[in-house]
Scaffold this active site. Sequence first.
Site, PDB file in Angstrom:
ATOM      1  N   SER A 143      83.353  83.474   9.898  1.00  0.00           N
ATOM      2  CA  SER A 143      82.820  82.987   8.625  1.00  0.00           C
ATOM      3  C   SER A 143      83.345  81.579   8.369  1.00  0.00           C
ATOM      4  O   SER A 143      84.454  81.242   8.794  1.00  0.00           O
ATOM      5  CB  SER A 143      83.251  83.902   7.477  1.00  0.00           C
ATOM      6  OG  SER A 143      82.946  83.326   6.222  1.00  0.00           O
ATOM      7  N   TYR A 156      89.995  88.196   2.978  1.00  0.00           N
ATOM      8  CA  TYR A 156      88.778  88.087   3.790  1.00  0.00           C
ATOM      9  C   TYR A 156      88.837  86.829   4.645  1.00  0.00           C
ATOM     10  O   TYR A 156      88.574  86.867   5.861  1.00  0.00           O
ATOM     11  CB  TYR A 156      87.555  88.057   2.880  1.00  0.00           C
ATOM     12  CG  TYR A 156      86.256  87.793   3.610  1.00  0.00           C
ATOM     13  CD1 TYR A 156      85.607  88.809   4.302  1.00  0.00           C
ATOM     14  CD2 TYR A 156      85.689  86.525   3.618  1.00  0.00           C
ATOM     15  CE1 TYR A 156      84.420  88.566   4.982  1.00  0.00           C
ATOM     16  CE2 TYR A 156      84.514  86.274   4.293  1.00  0.00           C
ATOM     17  CZ  TYR A 156      83.872  87.292   4.976  1.00  0.00           C
ATOM     18  OH  TYR A 156      82.700  87.045   5.646  1.00  0.00           O
TER      19      TYR A 156
END
Length: 252
Positions: A143, A156
């Site tokens: 990501s 995350y």
Amino acid sequence: MQSFAGRVALVTGGGSGIGRATALAFARKGAKVVVVGRTHETIEETKEMIEHGGGEAIAVQADVSVDGQVRSMVQTAVDRFGRLDFACNAAGIGGKLAPVAEITEDEFDSIVSINLKGVWLCMKHQIGQMQMQGGGVIVNIASVNGLRGTPQAAVYAASKSGVISLTRSAALEYAQSNIRINAVCPGAVLTPMLGQVFHTTGITKQQYRTRIPQGRIGKPIDIAHTVIWMCSDEASYITGHIMTVDGGVSAG
């Protein structure tokens, strides 16, 4: 781009979002597809979509954070199709949006177990099979949040940073085994995970679009196309690379 006829692709997180789009893209290129996910109904739906389009697929229910299930997942692919040429490790969760001090230990463990440990376990068993057959390609889904600090999503982001480092290190370790390992770092993509962000924060799609130089939120197929190219012979001299696909956000 070349056909993948006669090749076998395994996609985790194949029941929705980027994983589903990638599984369907592999099938359109002629690959036999192993669709992996935790929810039986969604991976069966992806499998049926592939078959409806004339492709061949199996659905394998597995939790990527559990070693035995990952080992069985890879073995099932080989038992059914005889080999494993491509793997896209797309399974992941976003977790709760909250400052670092408000995340519980259980929430931390859950995010890291799926997003980072899961990728490690998948690569561990995928690489073993690819070594035996003389090569293969792995693409991990990281990501853009793993490339920078991300308030309210620190764990995350940390898990995705780990995926990036894991990808680079493994690529160096197995380059001479004819195994290429790369990662894709998506920006905002219209998936259930982004939908959860909209719901939690109250941010609208239109507001989100204004942050993106291209003026649109990505689609799962945008990431799938990148994965397919990375697995193709056109990308044969690329390993250990982290490809950002975010509409230009990280360029600023």
